[in-house]
Enzyme design. Sequence first.
Site, PDB file in Angstrom:
ATOM      1  N   LYS A  35       0.832  -1.207   0.000  1.00 34.46           N
ATOM      2  CA  LYS A  35       0.000   0.000   0.000  1.00 34.46           C
ATOM      3  C   LYS A  35       0.868   1.258   0.000  1.00 34.46           C
ATOM      4  CE  LYS A  35      -2.114  -1.177   3.821  1.00 34.46           C
ATOM      5  NZ  LYS A  35      -1.479  -2.482   4.038  1.00 34.46           N
ATOM      6  N   GLU A 215      -2.166   4.759   6.077  1.00 38.36           N
ATOM      7  CA  GLU A 215      -2.662   4.321   7.391  1.00 38.36           C
ATOM      8  C   GLU A 215      -4.018   4.960   7.703  1.00 38.36           C
ATOM      9  OE1 GLU A 215      -0.949   2.079   8.929  1.00 38.36           O
ATOM     10  OE2 GLU A 215       1.146   2.334   8.339  1.00 38.36           O
ATOM     11  N   ARG A 600       5.292  -7.298  11.063  1.00 39.62           N
ATOM     12  CA  ARG A 600       6.484  -6.491  10.761  1.00 39.62           C
ATOM     13  C   ARG A 600       7.633  -7.366  10.302  1.00 39.62           C
ATOM     14  NH1 ARG A 600       4.246  -3.014   9.179  1.00 39.62           N
ATOM     15  NH2 ARG A 600       2.425  -4.261   9.619  1.00 39.62           N
TER      16      ARG A 600
HETATM   17  P1  ATP Z   1       1.715  -2.136   5.998  1.00 36.39           P
HETATM   18  O1  ATP Z   1       0.291  -2.618   6.012  1.00 36.39           O
HETATM   19  O2  ATP Z   1       2.539  -2.871   6.990  1.00 36.39           O
HETATM   20  O3  ATP Z   1       1.827  -0.669   6.048  1.00 36.39           O
HETATM   21  P2  ATP Z   1       2.075  -1.955   3.137  1.00 36.39           P
HETATM   22  O4  ATP Z   1       0.869  -2.564   2.522  1.00 36.39           O
HETATM   23  O5  ATP Z   1       2.163  -0.496   3.187  1.00 36.39           O
HETATM   24  O6  ATP Z   1       2.326  -2.610   4.573  1.00 36.39           O
HETATM   25  P3  ATP Z   1       4.648  -1.783   1.887  1.00 36.39           P
HETATM   26  O7  ATP Z   1       5.416  -1.380   3.081  1.00 36.39           O
HETATM   27  O8  ATP Z   1       4.359  -0.793   0.841  1.00 36.39           O
HETATM   28  O9  ATP Z   1       3.318  -2.545   2.339  1.00 36.39           O
HETATM   29  O10 ATP Z   1       5.358  -3.016   1.175  1.00 36.39           O
HETATM   30  C1  ATP Z   1       5.876  -4.118   1.902  1.00 36.39           C
HETATM   31  C2  ATP Z   1       7.180  -4.575   1.275  1.00 36.39           C
HETATM   32  O11 ATP Z   1       6.914  -5.173   0.021  1.00 36.39           O
HETATM   33  C3  ATP Z   1       8.135  -3.451   0.998  1.00 36.39           C
HETATM   34  O12 ATP Z   1       9.443  -3.891   1.213  1.00 36.39           O
HETATM   35  C4  ATP Z   1       7.907  -3.153  -0.479  1.00 36.39           C
HETATM   36  O13 ATP Z   1       9.027  -2.561  -1.085  1.00 36.39           O
HETATM   37  C5  ATP Z   1       7.645  -4.529  -1.023  1.00 36.39           C
HETATM   38  N1  ATP Z   1       6.798  -4.523  -2.234  1.00 36.39           N
HETATM   39  C6  ATP Z   1       5.584  -3.979  -2.368  1.00 36.39           C
HETATM   40  N2  ATP Z   1       5.095  -4.171  -3.605  1.00 36.39           N
HETATM   41  C7  ATP Z   1       6.036  -4.860  -4.277  1.00 36.39           C
HETATM   42  C8  ATP Z   1       6.145  -5.393  -5.625  1.00 36.39           C
HETATM   43  N3  ATP Z   1       5.166  -5.227  -6.529  1.00 36.39           N
HETATM   44  N4  ATP Z   1       7.261  -6.052  -5.950  1.00 36.39           N
HETATM   45  C9  ATP Z   1       8.245  -6.231  -5.046  1.00 36.39           C
HETATM   46  N5  ATP Z   1       8.217  -5.777  -3.787  1.00 36.39           N
HETATM   47  C10 ATP Z   1       7.132  -5.101  -3.388  1.00 36.39           C
HETATM   48 MG    MG Z   2       2.307   0.834   4.808  1.00 37.10          MG
END
Ligand code: ATP
Ligand code: MG
Length: 667
Positions: A35, A215, A600
Site C-alpha cells: 500500500k 494508514e 512487521r
Molecule cells: P503495511 O500494512 O505494513 O503498512 P504496506 O501494505 O504499506 O504494509 P509496503 O510497506 O508498501 O506494504 O510493502 C511491503 C514490502 O513489500 C516493501 O518492502 C515493499 O518494497 C515490497 N513490495 C511492495 N510491492 C512490491 C512489488 N510489486 N514487488 C516487489 N516488492 C514489493
Molecule cells: Mg504501509
Amino acid sequence: MTANKGLLGLNEPQRAAAEHIHGPVLILAGAGTGKTRVVTTRIAGMLYNDIPASQILAVTFTNKAANEMRERVGTMVEEGMAKDTTICTFHSLCVRVLRSCIERLGYKKTFTIYTQSDQIGLLKRIIVRKLGKDESLDPKMANMMISQAKNSGQPVSDQEDALIAEVYRTYQKELKALNAVDFDDLMILAVRALEENPDVRKEWQRKFRFIMVDEFQDTNHLQMSLLRNLVGPEQNVCVVGDDDQSIYGWRGADITNILDFERFFPNPKVIKLEENYRSTNRILRLANSLIRHNIDRREKTLWSSRGEGEKIRLVSMPDAETEAEWIVAEILECHRIDRRKYDDIAIQFRMNSQSRLLEEALREAEVPYKLIGGQSFYERREIKDVLAYLNLFLNHDDDVSLLRVIGTPSRGIGQGTIALATQFSIDHQISIFETLNDFEFLATLTKRAQNAIEAFCDFLHRYSDSAHTDSANYATMTEELLKEIEYSDFLKKNCKTPEEVDMRRRNVAELIEGMHHHIEKSKRGLRGFLDSVSLAQDKEDKDDDGGEGVSLITMHAAKGLEFAVSFIVGVEDGILPHSRSIEEGTRDEERRLFYVGITRAMEDLTITWCHSRRRYGDNLPCQASSFFRELNKEEIDESDHEELASAPVEEAVAEDYFEQMKQMLSG
Ligand code: ATP
Ligand code: MG
C-alpha cells in the site's frame, strides 16, 4: 510520456492504483501488500507526468513513516524533482495551515506549540491555584482526560467530573492567553479554520490538488474533517489502509471512516491487493490465525511468494532479565553468523517501560541500538532552557517559557516578585510579559526590582528583533545568547559532577549543530526550526537519530515498518492484552496490535514471555498471553529457556568461535 521506473515493479492492481490519479481511490488491503509503495510510486508517477510537486500532498501518522516515504520517493525520481512535494504528518500539516491563518481564530501568528511537558507544567499551576496544595488531582491524569474530551469533541459540560471540567476550562482559556496551542488543538483549530473560512478553504484546496493518506484506518473524526475540507472539487484523493491494523481506537480513531469514505467521496475506485511482498507464508498464516478471531472485519486472503520460511519461535523465560540477556545473545549471533545488519533487527514491546532491561543488556554487550520512543533529547533540562529562550523571543506571551527563562540564570528578579507578577497577570487577564511592562504593577515594586525587570525586557526586545527576521542566522544568535547569559557558568553551578556539566554542554552544542543543519536545508527560519522540534516530541513518535542499530520500538510505533528479524517480548496476560483491555472492552484492538507486531517480520520471528516479572521489588508470577491459544500451532516451535540453554551448540556457532579463537591466537 511516463518514465516512472517504479511502475515496472508493481503488480497489476498496484499499478492500476498508482496510475489512477483523478477522482477518489480507496485501497483497503492487508499488511505488507505494498500500500505504501503504491503511494510513493504514485507520487513519482505524477512528478514524471509534470504535475507540479507543490500540488502533491501525502499525509501519514508518524515522523518516521513520513521520512521513509520521502526517502522512497527521492530514490524513484531525479534529484531535486520531489523537493516541493509535501509529505508529512497530520500534525505538521495542521501547523502549516495554522501558521497561514490562525489570526482568524483570534490567536497571533507567532503561537507556540506546547509539548506534553509544557502542558503538564501549565496544568500543575492551574491545579495548585484552584485547589490549593493539598488537593490531589494528578496533572498527568488531568492532561489525559482533557485530551480525551478534546478529541471526542465533547463540550466541557459533559465531563462528569466537575473538578476536571473546571480545570479544563481554565486550561483552555490560559492556553489561548499564552498564545499557545497543544497537540490536540493543532488538529481542532486547523479544522475549525478551514470550516469557518471558505476563502481559506478554497486557497488550500487550490494548493493541493492531489492528496493521499497512508494508514487511513487510524484517522479519527477530526482527521476525516480535515481531509474533507482539503479535498477540492476535483476529488483527487487516494486513501490506503488496513482495518486489521487499526490500533488507535483509544485516541478516537474511527474505523467507520473507511465506510464513510464512500459517503463523502462517492464512487471511488476500490482496489484490492492480496499479494504480500514482505513476509514468509508461515508468518502470514500465524498472523491470520490470530486476527480471524476478531469479529466485524473484512476477510482478506493474503499470500506470499517468499516461500514457507522458518517456524516462528515461541520461547518462555524464567524472568525478564533472562529474557533480555537471551535476546541480546541471539542478536549477536544473528549479526556475527548470519551477517545480519543491526538495522534489520527489531525488538518490539507493548509498553515503553519494557525497554529499560533490554537497553541495559544491549549496552552491556555493546550492541548499538536506537530507542524509538522514550525520553527525547528535547526533554532534557538544558535543551528545554535554550528552547524556552527561543520560544519566548518569538512569543512574549508564552508564560511557561518566560517563567523558565526569568530565573535561568537568576537576574535579580526574585521568587517574590515573580509570584506577584503571576498573580497580577491572572487578576488582570494579561500575560506575565505584559505585566512586567505595566506601570501599575511596576509601581508596587522596589526600585531595584524595577531596574532588573527593565533590563530583562530590554534584553528580550533586543533578541526578539533578530529572531523575527527570517534570514537571521539563529544558530549564531543562540551562541551569542548563551555567552551573554553565561549559561556555561550557570551549568557549572547547578550540576552535581563535572561529567554532568560536560554532558549538558555537549547536548547544547548538539542542539546548535542541529540548527546549523536546519538553516542549510530549510528557509523557514527559527519559527520553522522550533515547530519541527515540537512536532518531533509527539509521545508515540520520537524518531531515531539515523545511526545504525537494533530498533527498540513499541508495536504502536512499528506500524508500517518492516524488519528481516523481529523479536516480540513480554507477551503475557496483562501486558498483551493489556490489563486495561478487559474493563475497557478493547481486547480486539489488542489483538490487532499483536497482528501489527507479527506482520512487521520478514523472515525470522521470535515471540517470548516470562514466568515471572519484578514489580515494585517483588517477583510476581505471570501467565502466557491468552492470545497464544489462538495461534496456529503448526507454524510454531515452542520451547523454554532452559531447554535452549542446555542444548548443544550448533555447528555454525562452534565454527565461528573456533574461527575467532584462531584469529586471536594468530594475533
Ligand atoms: P503495511 O500494512 O505494513 O503498512 P504496506 O501494505 O504499506 O504494509 P509496503 O510497506 O508498501 O506494504 O510493502 C511491503 C514490502 O513489500 C516493501 O518492502 C515493499 O518494497 C515490497 N513490495 C511492495 N510491492 C512490491 C512489488 N510489486 N514487488 C516487489 N516488492 C514489493
Ligand atoms: Mg504501509
